[in-house]
Design a protein around this motif. Structure first.
Motif, PDB file in Angstrom:
ATOM      1  N   ALA A   1       0.816  -1.221  -0.038  1.00 55.66           N
ATOM      2  CA  ALA A   1       0.192  -0.009  -0.050  1.00 55.66           C
ATOM      3  C   ALA A   1       1.145   1.192  -0.105  1.00 55.66           C
ATOM      4  O   ALA A   1       2.065   1.075   0.456  1.00 55.66           O
ATOM      5  N   ASN A   2       0.365   2.247  -0.371  1.00 55.03           N
ATOM      6  CA  ASN A   2       1.053   3.517  -0.486  1.00 55.03           C
ATOM      7  C   ASN A   2       0.303   4.729   0.328  1.00 55.03           C
ATOM      8  O   ASN A   2      -0.571   5.493  -0.448  1.00 55.03           O
ATOM      9  N   HIS A   3       0.642   4.955   1.472  1.00 58.15           N
ATOM     10  CA  HIS A   3      -0.053   5.815   2.295  1.00 58.15           C
ATOM     11  C   HIS A   3       0.874   6.652   2.974  1.00 58.15           C
ATOM     12  O   HIS A   3       2.151   6.639   2.752  1.00 58.15           O
ATOM     13  N   VAL A   4       0.326   7.806   3.762  1.00 58.17           N
ATOM     14  CA  VAL A   4       1.197   8.831   4.286  1.00 58.17           C
ATOM     15  C   VAL A   4       1.989   8.111   5.639  1.00 58.17           C
ATOM     16  O   VAL A   4       2.907   8.705   6.359  1.00 58.17           O
ATOM     17  N   VAL A   5       1.325   7.043   6.032  1.00 57.30           N
ATOM     18  CA  VAL A   5       2.051   6.282   7.197  1.00 57.30           C
ATOM     19  C   VAL A   5       2.149   4.760   6.687  1.00 57.30           C
ATOM     20  O   VAL A   5       1.499   4.533   5.623  1.00 57.30           O
ATOM     21  N   PRO A   6       3.215   4.031   7.064  1.00 57.05           N
ATOM     22  CA  PRO A   6       3.231   2.557   6.660  1.00 57.05           C
ATOM     23  C   PRO A   6       2.195   1.943   6.785  1.00 57.05           C
ATOM     24  O   PRO A   6       1.248   2.025   7.689  1.00 57.05           O
ATOM     25  N   ALA A   7       1.651   1.344   5.569  1.00 59.44           N
ATOM     26  CA  ALA A   7       0.577   0.510   5.217  1.00 59.44           C
ATOM     27  C   ALA A   7       0.577  -0.770   4.457  1.00 59.44           C
ATOM     28  O   ALA A   7       1.633  -0.759   3.636  1.00 59.44           O
ATOM     29  N   VAL A   8      -0.470  -1.535   4.762  1.00 59.53           N
ATOM     30  CA  VAL A   8      -0.331  -2.668   3.747  1.00 59.53           C
ATOM     31  C   VAL A   8      -1.995  -2.852   3.438  1.00 59.53           C
ATOM     32  O   VAL A   8      -2.876  -2.187   4.102  1.00 59.53           O
ATOM     33  N   GLY A   9      -2.184  -3.419   2.447  1.00 57.86           N
ATOM     34  CA  GLY A   9      -3.666  -4.126   2.201  1.00 57.86           C
ATOM     35  C   GLY A   9      -3.393  -5.617   2.683  1.00 57.86           C
ATOM     36  O   GLY A   9      -2.548  -6.098   2.988  1.00 57.86           O
ATOM     37  N   TYR A  10      -4.591  -6.174   2.232  1.00 62.85           N
ATOM     38  CA  TYR A  10      -4.601  -7.749   2.531  1.00 62.85           C
ATOM     39  C   TYR A  10      -5.266  -8.818   1.346  1.00 62.85           C
ATOM     40  O   TYR A  10      -6.039  -8.301   0.976  1.00 62.85           O
ATOM     41  N   GLN A  11      -4.806  -9.576   1.067  1.00 61.67           N
ATOM     42  CA  GLN A  11      -5.459 -10.634   0.057  1.00 61.67           C
ATOM     43  C   GLN A  11      -5.801 -11.777   1.124  1.00 61.67           C
ATOM     44  O   GLN A  11      -5.311 -12.341   1.876  1.00 61.67           O
ATOM     45  N   LEU A  12      -7.240 -12.138   1.165  1.00 56.59           N
ATOM     46  CA  LEU A  12      -7.871 -12.920   1.758  1.00 56.59           C
ATOM     47  C   LEU A  12      -7.984 -14.394   0.810  1.00 56.59           C
ATOM     48  O   LEU A  12      -8.892 -14.106  -0.047  1.00 56.59           O
ATOM     49  N   ASP A  13      -7.638 -15.373   1.086  1.00 57.67           N
ATOM     50  CA  ASP A  13      -7.620 -16.483   0.139  1.00 57.67           C
ATOM     51  C   ASP A  13      -8.258 -17.782   0.903  1.00 57.67           C
ATOM     52  O   ASP A  13      -7.654 -18.415   1.697  1.00 57.67           O
ATOM     53  N   SER A  14      -9.387 -18.137   0.441  1.00 60.24           N
ATOM     54  CA  SER A  14     -10.065 -19.309   1.080  1.00 60.24           C
ATOM     55  C   SER A  14      -9.469 -20.665   0.179  1.00 60.24           C
ATOM     56  O   SER A  14      -9.757 -21.780   0.684  1.00 60.24           O
ATOM     57  N   GLY A  15      -8.847 -20.390  -0.757  1.00 61.43           N
ATOM     58  CA  GLY A  15      -8.353 -21.648  -1.760  1.00 61.43           C
ATOM     59  C   GLY A  15      -9.200 -21.821  -3.083  1.00 61.43           C
ATOM     60  O   GLY A  15      -8.661 -22.144  -3.850  1.00 61.43           O
TER      61      GLY A  15
END
Length: 254
Positions: A136-150
């Motif tokens: 992710a690209n934000h003003v503070v350190p950040a992430v997104g998430y992948q949620l994978d059920s299979g």
């Protein structure tokens, strides 16, 4: 896997709540004010909180969650985030000044809360469910998430702006089904979006042009009082994916 949207607004008021999503019954993805809609019984079932970044609209209800049900559980609630985000939570939230340090309560041996560091691109597997931090690209350190059920994956970008690294990863997800992406500001506030590292409709259009996968796209983090306008601007610019507004209580199954 089932993901219930508890909050997805850029603000509060008129029934709106800030970002929080419940994965099945035991995992939160962010913990904004939407967590407050859960019952005590539901709150007590939450074992994990995955945090995208340390801004208050995404973490405000972690303290209340732990304080409310910590005593009723037989194991600590695990807060998962990057090392940078955990440092902010430790120094500026659970610091005995803003809120007690629940990693020390009732004692060091059996606390109500614990921290677990996540690393970009490294999968966290919980009972067969795979959760992967994304760029992710934000003003503070950040992430997104992948949620994978299979069977299928849902990607939540978290708060972000223009981000080529994200699409390089997302375009490799062969079972992508849903994409939740933000557009925090309307077009009139494009400069604010740029300075605060959020998206607006014109920036969102450029980002989605980088997506090479088919997916159902939902727009989150719309500002109070501007949601309808922003969605009209999005639909006028983006026709390829038919993006839809994300609403509280929306349920995704994948």
């Amino acid at each position: 896997m089932k993901l219930k949207v508890l909050g997805c607004s850029g603000g509060i008021g008129d029934g709106s709540q800030t970002t929080a999503m419940l994965l099945d019954t035991d995992i939160l993805i962010d913990a904004g004010t939407g967590v407050g809609s859960l019952s005590l019984h539901e709150l007590a079932k939450i074992d994990h909180v995955f945090v995208t970044h340390a801004h208050l609209d995404h973490v405000a209800f972690i303290p209340f969650l732990v304080d409310t049900v910590g005593f009723a559980r037989d194991k600590p609630i695990t807060v998962h985030a990057t090392q940078e985000t955990l440092r902010v939570l430790q120094e500026h939230l659970f610091n005995w000044h803003i809120w007690p340090d629940f990693t020390k309560i009732p004692d060091d041996e059996a606390p109500y809360m614990r921290y677990e560091t996540v690393t970009l691109g490294e999968v966290v597997e919980i009972d067969g469910r795979k959760i992967t931090p994304l760029p992710a690209n934000h003003v503070v350190p950040a992430v997104g998430y992948q949620l994978d059920s299979g069977q299928a994956s849902l990607v939540f970008t978290g708060d972000t702006t223009t981000n080529d690294e994200l699409w390089a990863v997302v375009n490799k997800i062969t079972n992508l089904k849903y994409l939740i992406i933000e557009s925090a500001f309307c077009e009139e506030k494009r400069e604010i979006a740029i300075r605060s590292k959020h998206l607006c409709p014109s920036l969102l259009k450029k980002e989605l042009e980088k997506l090479e996968r088919d997916a159902d796209i939902y727009i989150t983090h719309l500002k109070q009082g501007e949601a309808a306008l922003t969605m009209r601007e999005i639909k006028a610019r983006i026709t390829a994916f038919n993006p839809k507004i994300l609403n509280e209580n929306h349920m995704f199954e994948f």
